[in-house]
Each structure stands twice: as structure tokens, then as C-alpha cells.
Motif scaffolding. Structure first.
Motif, PDB file in Angstrom:
ATOM      1  N   ALA A  88     -11.927  21.024  39.271  1.00 12.49           N
ATOM      2  CA  ALA A  88     -11.165  22.079  39.952  1.00 12.49           C
ATOM      3  C   ALA A  88     -11.499  22.142  41.433  1.00 12.49           C
ATOM      4  CB  ALA A  88     -11.444  23.423  39.276  1.00 12.49           C
ATOM      5  N   THR A  89     -12.785  22.151  41.763  1.00 12.64           N
ATOM      6  CA  THR A  89     -13.175  22.268  43.179  1.00 12.64           C
ATOM      7  C   THR A  89     -12.846  20.999  43.956  1.00 12.64           C
ATOM      8  OG1 THR A  89     -15.427  21.624  42.512  1.00 12.64           O
ATOM      9  CG2 THR A  89     -14.970  23.963  42.744  1.00 12.64           C
ATOM     10  N   MET A  92      -9.457  21.088  45.333  1.00 16.77           N
ATOM     11  CA  MET A  92      -9.215  22.054  46.412  1.00 16.77           C
ATOM     12  C   MET A  92      -9.387  21.442  47.797  1.00 16.77           C
ATOM     13  SD  MET A  92     -11.041  25.396  44.689  1.00 16.77           S
ATOM     14  CE  MET A  92     -10.526  26.526  45.992  1.00 16.77           C
ATOM     15  N   GLY A  93      -9.865  20.204  47.851  1.00 20.86           N
ATOM     16  CA  GLY A  93      -9.950  19.493  49.120  1.00 20.86           C
ATOM     17  C   GLY A  93     -10.818  20.191  50.142  1.00 20.86           C
ATOM     18  N   ALA A  94     -10.213  20.532  51.267  1.00 18.35           N
ATOM     19  CA  ALA A  94     -10.958  21.085  52.407  1.00 18.35           C
ATOM     20  C   ALA A  94     -11.064  22.606  52.361  1.00 18.35           C
ATOM     21  CB  ALA A  94     -10.283  20.654  53.710  1.00 18.35           C
ATOM     22  N   GLU A  99     -14.142  30.110  48.811  1.00 20.34           N
ATOM     23  CA  GLU A  99     -13.003  30.022  47.899  1.00 20.34           C
ATOM     24  C   GLU A  99     -13.338  29.154  46.691  1.00 20.34           C
ATOM     25  OE1 GLU A  99      -8.249  28.729  48.000  1.00 20.34           O
ATOM     26  OE2 GLU A  99      -9.493  28.597  49.811  1.00 20.34           O
ATOM     27  N   LYS A 100     -14.100  28.088  46.934  1.00 21.51           N
ATOM     28  CA  LYS A 100     -14.478  27.208  45.823  1.00 21.51           C
ATOM     29  C   LYS A 100     -15.422  27.914  44.851  1.00 21.51           C
ATOM     30  CE  LYS A 100     -13.855  22.770  48.186  1.00 21.51           C
ATOM     31  NZ  LYS A 100     -14.486  21.508  48.624  1.00 21.51           N
ATOM     32  N   VAL A 101     -16.373  28.661  45.407  1.00 22.22           N
ATOM     33  CA  VAL A 101     -17.305  29.399  44.547  1.00 22.22           C
ATOM     34  C   VAL A 101     -16.542  30.441  43.726  1.00 22.22           C
ATOM     35  CG1 VAL A 101     -19.220  31.048  44.525  1.00 22.22           C
ATOM     36  CG2 VAL A 101     -19.339  29.016  45.967  1.00 22.22           C
ATOM     37  N   ALA A 102     -15.592  31.144  44.359  1.00 21.82           N
ATOM     38  CA  ALA A 102     -14.792  32.134  43.637  1.00 21.82           C
ATOM     39  C   ALA A 102     -13.979  31.470  42.531  1.00 21.82           C
ATOM     40  CB  ALA A 102     -13.871  32.866  44.605  1.00 21.82           C
ATOM     41  N   THR A 103     -13.456  30.274  42.813  1.00 24.93           N
ATOM     42  CA  THR A 103     -12.688  29.546  41.800  1.00 24.93           C
ATOM     43  C   THR A 103     -13.582  29.124  40.641  1.00 24.93           C
ATOM     44  OG1 THR A 103     -11.175  28.731  43.514  1.00 24.93           O
ATOM     45  CG2 THR A 103     -11.197  27.552  41.404  1.00 24.93           C
ATOM     46  N   ALA A 104     -14.818  28.713  40.970  1.00 29.60           N
ATOM     47  CA  ALA A 104     -15.765  28.339  39.910  1.00 29.60           C
ATOM     48  C   ALA A 104     -16.038  29.531  38.998  1.00 29.60           C
ATOM     49  CB  ALA A 104     -17.064  27.820  40.516  1.00 29.60           C
ATOM     50  N   PHE A 105     -16.246  30.717  39.590  1.00 33.07           N
ATOM     51  CA  PHE A 105     -16.479  31.905  38.775  1.00 33.07           C
ATOM     52  C   PHE A 105     -15.218  32.287  37.983  1.00 33.07           C
ATOM     53  CE2 PHE A 105     -20.199  32.813  41.556  1.00 33.07           C
ATOM     54  CZ  PHE A 105     -21.135  32.968  40.545  1.00 33.07           C
TER      55      PHE A 105
END
Length: 726
Positions: A88-89, A92-94, A99-105
Motif C-alpha cells: 500500500a505505501t 503511494m509514491g512520493a 500520509e503513509k503512516v496514517a494509511t498504514a494505521f
């Protein structure tokens, strides 16, 4: 004087062990997920893992039907979650790290909520009963495989890799050996301490001494703590200390939900793997503790706990098998085990990051090694002496499959192995309950001596196969082979009866086998009768039966008794030596032989004629007379509790009726109905007693007649009993 250790101390010591283990595994799980581009979320990850364990442990301990349950975040699905979050991260590219940490959670929260909902609904709809269908080798293999998973988790923690192959090259590195060797030493010391003493202070003492020795060694070699952390002996921390929890609103707002949806296919398996793990753990606990646990309640309770955890972005979990069994070994009973675990971790929450960073990695790894080694030895090694070889091989197959291919494949291999073993074992069970002839097995129809003589001489013309169990491709061949052998004999039968009374089910392969039997008997001119045939089977066989009718005879009867009666009638009719119903005197001559007083015996009996449907005897009446059937047919029947009438016997010319109750002087136990217009001869008790006083010779003749009838029935019964026990 023996010191009595209070239960609260047992619980406190266990809570300390479980709390340290929770910190260690929380660090390991967080490090596995929040690394690289997600390193900024490591501290929050540790806090979330720890808080998830607190909530799971407290709630499940409060509501579980097994009071000593110790719930944990489970490692079973962490590797899948880590892979899904990495994918998933990466997509998300750049995008920014926040935002990546929020997506992981968000991925974590979604999988945990889905797991909780599946658990709860499964419990609500009582799907927990599925665990009762798990074969013993699968449960034992899962317990042993759980041991391997714990060992694998320890190696994952030590080798800093997320695959088995990825760990192997790193195990010879000095930094890794600096964790591996102390972990092995700690695991051995802890196992020895638990075996040598039941004192609850022993395990915490070994743990605290090991931590102290670690820091003493650092001081002796003058190695700074941060240098040890750089070598991988202590967890690597980043960010601020203390408790750091992600905001649910921030996760909703900042996460890329499109990316979360894109990894949904990877997440679908997590709830089902979790459910399998929970049910297997429940079954394993039942097996290890000898106590029955309501799996549906566990599913609902665990589902509710996971839903709560999902709202904070936490990881899913359920009752941990290894830690729950450790609590039992340490003497912690009741709900104190889970509450002590939750309390210790709750006290550590404000200092989660600092405490997690201060615990040497070898401690958590060694604890996992000890628990895993115990499970492996108990269920994969020690069971060699108690399980049948084939079942023990199934346990080994599950463990090896888990080692090579993972948890899901291991369980699948175990189920396949068990199914194959079950089919092999079940196919060896006899599908034929009893094979007999018309000479050994008779219908419940009493006949004249002449008719009985014909059946005695020609009974082999009737062949009966009483089938049993579930007929499928593994057992039906036994039936086909038995029919083939009987048809190949010189005295081939004229009638074949297949009785389905004890058959509990049948599959399509068995239908094909019956079709083959129909063809075989039709080709030999043998008439076949199917008794007690289930309606579903009759429907499946309708076409084949119709085809068979064109080449031979096939009949269906309600039960074996009627099937035998019909075949006996054919045998007697075809023999042609049994005369039409004779005068009663002639029948008595056939039964007793010539005797000058037979005419006198007939004279003292009362002759009566009865039309079909008339009731001759009612159940409950006094047995003051007995009868001889001169012509026609009568039926003895009994009303069952369900209201259905059960035929006990049918009697034709020459049969004696009512002698058992007469001689025992008890009430009649069944009704007697005229089945075909009949002529009967009755001898009353009063007349017989008069004969005993005034004409003993005639009384003896009467008793001989009735004794012969009883002896004939007993002889047939003895022959059947002998056949059943042969």
C-alpha cells in the motif's frame, strides 16, 4: 513448614512475565510494520500494539468462558499485514510520511474491524460448533505448529527479516549471534526453572537476573547502550518517548482510502485466518486443560474486543495458547491471569516507548523460544508414544507444512491428510452388517411343519445382505464383491435381498455400484428385493430400477421382515410339496407324528371361524387360552409410543398362538388381528387343567405340541444369534 504462596503473588509474577513478553512482541510487531518509509510511526506503533493487548486481555478475561484466558495480539496475521502495508505505501509514491503512516494505521484498523465483525457474527450464528469437527491430529498438529510459529517469530525478531529464507543468511552474523545465543540460554534456563520448581518467583527472577546480566556485561566491556542498540541487541527507537497514539480522526482524514481498497484482496484472508486460529486455540485449550469451552461465546466476546481495538487503529488478537498454558503451569487460575497481564501493560503504557527500548531483544525472543519449544515437544514429539502411527504422521505433516509454506498451508495439509486417513479407515469398516440365507434368517411368520421343512431344505435359495453405515465409493465395492462371489457359487441363490435399515447415507458412487448389482443379478435370473430403502435413494435409482424390470424382477418392501416373507412364499409355492391347509388332525400328525389320541385332542378344542380384520386378542387381556391356526392367517402387532403399529409376527396354518403368555400366566402384550379369513382351534386353561387331573396322557400330548412350537422358535433364534456372533 511449607510456605503457602498467595494466589495474588502467582498472578503478579505471571503478569510481570506476560507484560515483558507483551512489550517485546509489541516492539517486534511494530518494527516489522513501521520500518523504512514508515519509521516515523514506530513509537505510535509500539503504543498501539501495547494498548491493543491491554484492551484484548482485559475484555476477554472478563467475558471468556475459560476464566484463565490470556488474550494477545497474534503473530499469525502480522506478516500478511506487513506485506499489505508495504504494498500500500509503495503504491503511494512520493506521498508524505505522515500520509503513509496514517494509511498504514487505516489498513490495520480495517483488518481488525473486519476480523471483529466476522468473529461476532460467527458466534451469533453459532458457527463455533465447527471446531467440534476438527480431527484430533489436526488440533494436535496445530498446537505443535503454534510452537513452530513462536520459534519462527523469535527468529524473525532476531534476524530482522520477514521470511524464513531471509533469516537464514543472517544467523551467522556476530550481531545476530549476540541475540541468538543469549536467547537460547534464557529459554533453556526458563524451561529448567519451570520444571524444577513450582515457585512463581522463579520465572520473574530468571527474567530479572537475565536483564541485569545483560547490562552488567555492557558495563564490563564498556559498551554504551546506544552502541548495543546499533548492533541490534536492543530495539531501535525513533521519535518522542511516552505513550503515542494515532488520532482516529487523523487516520480518517489523512489516510489514502483508495490505496487501502487496493490491498483489500490481501486483507480478505486475515479475518478467516484469525477465526481458524481462535477456533484451533479454543480446541487446543480444551484438549490441554480437559475443560469444555463454548466456542460461540469466545467468538462473540473476542469479536467485540476486536471491534473496540479496530477503532483505535490497533491489531487483531485473541486468546494466546502459549501464554494461557504458561499461566496454568504457574498456578494462576481464574480471571487473575488476564487481568494481571492487562494491569502490568497498562502501568507500562505511559512509558511504553522507553520500557520497550530498555528490554533486550533476547528476552522476548527467548520467552517465545521456550513456549514454542514446549509446544513442539509436547505435541510433535511426546505424542509419538500415544497416537497411532498414521495420526502422528499427520501431526508431523502439519508442522512440516507450516515450516515450509506457512500457517494456512499447514492447516490445509492437516485437513487433507485427515480426510484421506478418514476415508482410508472408514473404507475398511464392513459395509455388510450380516450376510445370511433364508435357512438362517426367517421372517416373523409362523408356518406349518411342512412349510418349515421346505424352508429348511431350500433356505439357501434366499440370500440376505444387511448393509450398514454410509455407503460410498470406499465401501460399496465390498457389497458388489460379496454379490459377485455369491453368484459365482454352485448353489446360486434365486432371491437376493439388500436391506438398507442400518444405512445412514449413500453417494453417487454407491448408486453406480447398485446399478452394477442390478445388472449382475438380472443376467443370472435372480430376483432382487430392496428393503427399508430411503426415499432419496429410491428416487436416484428410479431409472435404473425401471431398466432392470425389463430383464428381471426387482421389488421394494418397507422392511426386511416383509421381504423375507415374500421370498419364503415363493420358495414354498415353487416347491409344491406343501399341501393346501389340511384338517387340523392331519396338521397335528405332521407336528407330532401318528398318535391314537390326536383325534381326542382336537375334540377338546373349540373350533371358530373369523373374518379378515377381526380382532382375536387385545393387548392387556388375561392369557387363559391358546390357539392353533387351522387355516388362514393372523397377525400379531403392537402399538408403539409414536402411535405406529409394529408387526411382531404373522401366523399361518399349523402355527401355535399365545402359548408364551399362557404358560407364564401374564397378560397379553400384543393385539392379534385376522389377516386372512381364518379357522382357529382354542384350548382353554380350564380344559387343560381338567385334562391334567382326569386324562394325563392327553394333557401330555397337548404340552408336547406347545413345547414343540416353542422349541422351533428357539432353534431359529439360536441359529441367528450364532450367525451374528460368527
Amino acid at each position: 513448614m511449607r510456605t503457602v504462596i498467595p494466589p495474588s503473588l502467582h498472578a503478579a509474577m505471571f503478569g510481570l512475565i506476560a507484560g515483558v513478553d507483551g512489550l517485546g512482541t509489541g516492539v517486534a510487531f511494530a518494527a516489522l510494520i513501521f520500518s523504512g518509509a514508515l519509521a516515523e510511526g514506530f513509537a505510535a506503533g509500539v503504543s498501539v500494539m501495547l494498548l491493543s493487548s491491554v484492551l484484548l486481555a482485559a475484555y476477554i478475561s472478563l467475558r471468556s468462558r475459560y476464566p484463565a484466558s490470556v488474550a494477545q495480539v497474534q503473530e499469525t496475521t502480522i506478516a500478511i499485514l506487513a506485506s499489505a502495508i508495504t504494498v500500500a505505501t509503495a503504491a503511494m509514491g512520493a506521498a508524505g510520511s505522515g500520509e503513509k503512516v496514517a494509511t498504514a494505521f487505516a489498513v490495520l484498523a480495517s483488518s481488525t474491524l473486519a476480523t471483529g465483525i466476522l468473529f461476532y457474527l460467527s458466534g451469533q450464528f453459532r458457527l463455533g460448533a465447527l471446531v467440534r469437527f476438527l480431527p484430533y491430529p489436526v488440533v494436535a498438529g496445530f498446537l505443535a505448529g503454534s510452537g513452530w510459529l513462536l520459534l519462527e517469530g523469535a527468529l524473525m525478531m532476531i534476524g530482522h527479516a520477514d521470511t524464513t529464507l531471509g533469516r537464514l543468511p543472517s544467523l551467522d552474523q556476530s550481531a545476530v549471534l549476540g541475540v541468538l545465543l543469549p536467547a537460547l540460554a534464557f529459554a533453556l534456563a526458563l524451561a529448567a526453572g519451570l520444571r524444577l520448581t513450582s515457585n512463581p518467583l522463579s520465572a520473574p527472577a530468571i527474567m530479572l537476573v537475565s536483564i541485569a546480566l545483560f547490562y552488567i556485561c555492557l558495563w564490563v566491556v564498556d559498551l554504551p547502550v546506544e552502541a548495543a542498540r546499533d548492533r541490534g541487541w536492543l530495539p531501535v527507537l525513533s521519535g518522542a518517548g511516552g505513550l503515542q497514539l494515532p488520532s482516529p480522526l487523523a487516520i480518517l482524514r489523512e489516510a489514502d482510502w483508495g490505496v487501502v481498497l487496493s490491498v483489500l484482496p490481501m486483507l480478505i484472508s486475515i479475518p478467516f485466518i484469525g477465526m481458524a486460529g481462535l477456533l484451533l486455540n479454543t480446541s487446543g485449550l480444551e484438549l490441554a486443560t480437559g475443560k469444555e469451552i463454548d466456542a460461540n461465546v469466545e467468538l462473540k466476546t473476542t469479536g467485540q474486543a476486536n471491534i473496540v481495538v479496530g477503532f483505535i487503529g490497533g491489531a487483531s488478537g485473541f486468546t494466546g495458547l502459549g501464554m494461557t498454558l504458561l499461566a496454568r503451569r504457574l498456578g494462576v487460575t481464574g480471571r487473575a491471569a488476564g487481568f494481571a497481564n492487562a494491569a502490568v501493560m497498562a502501568l507500562a503504557l505511559p512509558f511504553a516507548t522507553e520500557l520497550a527500548g530498555a528490554i533486550p531483544l533476547f528476552l522476548a525472543a527467548g520467552l517465545m523460544m521456550m513456549l514454542g519449544g514446549e509446544l513442539l515437544y509436547t505435541w510433535a514429539v511426546a505424542t509419538h508414544k500415544t497416537l497411532p502411527r498414521l495420526e502422528w504422521l499427520a501431526v508431523l505433516a502439519i508442522v512440516l507444512a507450516m515450516m515450509a509454506f506457512g500457517f494456512v498451508t499447514g492447516i490445509a495439509v492437516g485437513l487433507v491428510f485427515s480426510v484421506v486417513t478418514f476415508v482410508f479407515s472408514y473404507a475398511r469398516l464392513p459395509a455388510i452388517r450380516l450376510a445370511s440365507s433364508g435357512r438362517d434368517r426367517r421372517s416373523n411368520t409362523d408356518r406349518s411343519p411342512a412349510a418349515l421343512h421346505v424352508l429348511e431344505e431350500n433356505g439357501e435359495r434366499i440370500h440376505i445382505l444387511e448393509l450398514q453405515n454410509y455407503l460410498f465409493f470406499g465401501t460399496m465395492e465390498q457389497v458388489v464383491a460379496a454379490v459377485r462371489r455369491r453368484l459365482a457359487e454352485n448353489n446360486r441363490p434365486q432371491f437376493l435381498i439388500l436391506d438398507f435399515r442400518n444405512v445412514c447415507g449413500i453417494d453417487s458412487a454407491a448408486i453406480a455400484g447398485l446399478t452394477k448389482i442390478f445388472s449382475m443379478v438380472a443376467a443370472e435370473g435372480v430376483a432382487i428385493t430392496l428393503s427399508a430403502l430411503p426415499a432419496s435413494v429410491a428416487q436416484s435409482l428410479a431409472y435404473t430400477m425401471a431398466e432392470t424390470q425389463a430383464h428381471g424382477t426387482i421389488a421394494v418392501t418397507d422392511d426386511l421382515d416383509h421381504a423375507l416373507e415374500a421370498c419364503e412364499e415363493h420358495v414354498i409355492a415353487e416347491d409344491g410339496t406343501v399341501p393346501e391347509p389340511e384338517e387340523i388332525a392331519a396338521q397335528l400328525v405332521r407336528a407330532l407324528g401318528p398318535h391314537p389320541r390326536l383325534v381326542d385332542l382336537v375334540a377338546v378344542m373349540e373350533r371358530s371361524e373369523h373374518a379378515r380384520g377381526a380382532i382375536l386378542i387385545h393387548a392387556g387381556e388375561e392369557a387363559d387360552d391358546l390357539f392353533i391356526v387351522g387355516a388362514g392367517k393372523v397377525r400379531v402387532q403392537m402399538r408403539l409410543a409414536s402411535g405406529r403399529m409394529l408387526r411382531l409376527r404373522s401366523m399361518t396354518a399349523g402355527a401355535v398362538l399365545g402359548e408364551v403368555a399362557f404358560y407364564l400366566s401374564v397378560a397379553r402384550t400384543a393385539d392379534v388381528i385376522i389377516e386372512r379369513d381364518a379357522i382357529l382351534f382354542k384350548l382353554t386353561r380350564t380344559v387343560l387343567e381338567q385334562l391334567e387331573r382326569n386324562d394325563p396322557e392327553l394333557a401330555v400330548l397337548a404340552h408336547r405340541l406347545f413345547a414343540r412350537a416353542l422349541a422351533e422358535r428357539l432353534a431359529i433364534a439360536n441359529r441367528l444369534i450364532s450367525l451374528l456372533n460368527s
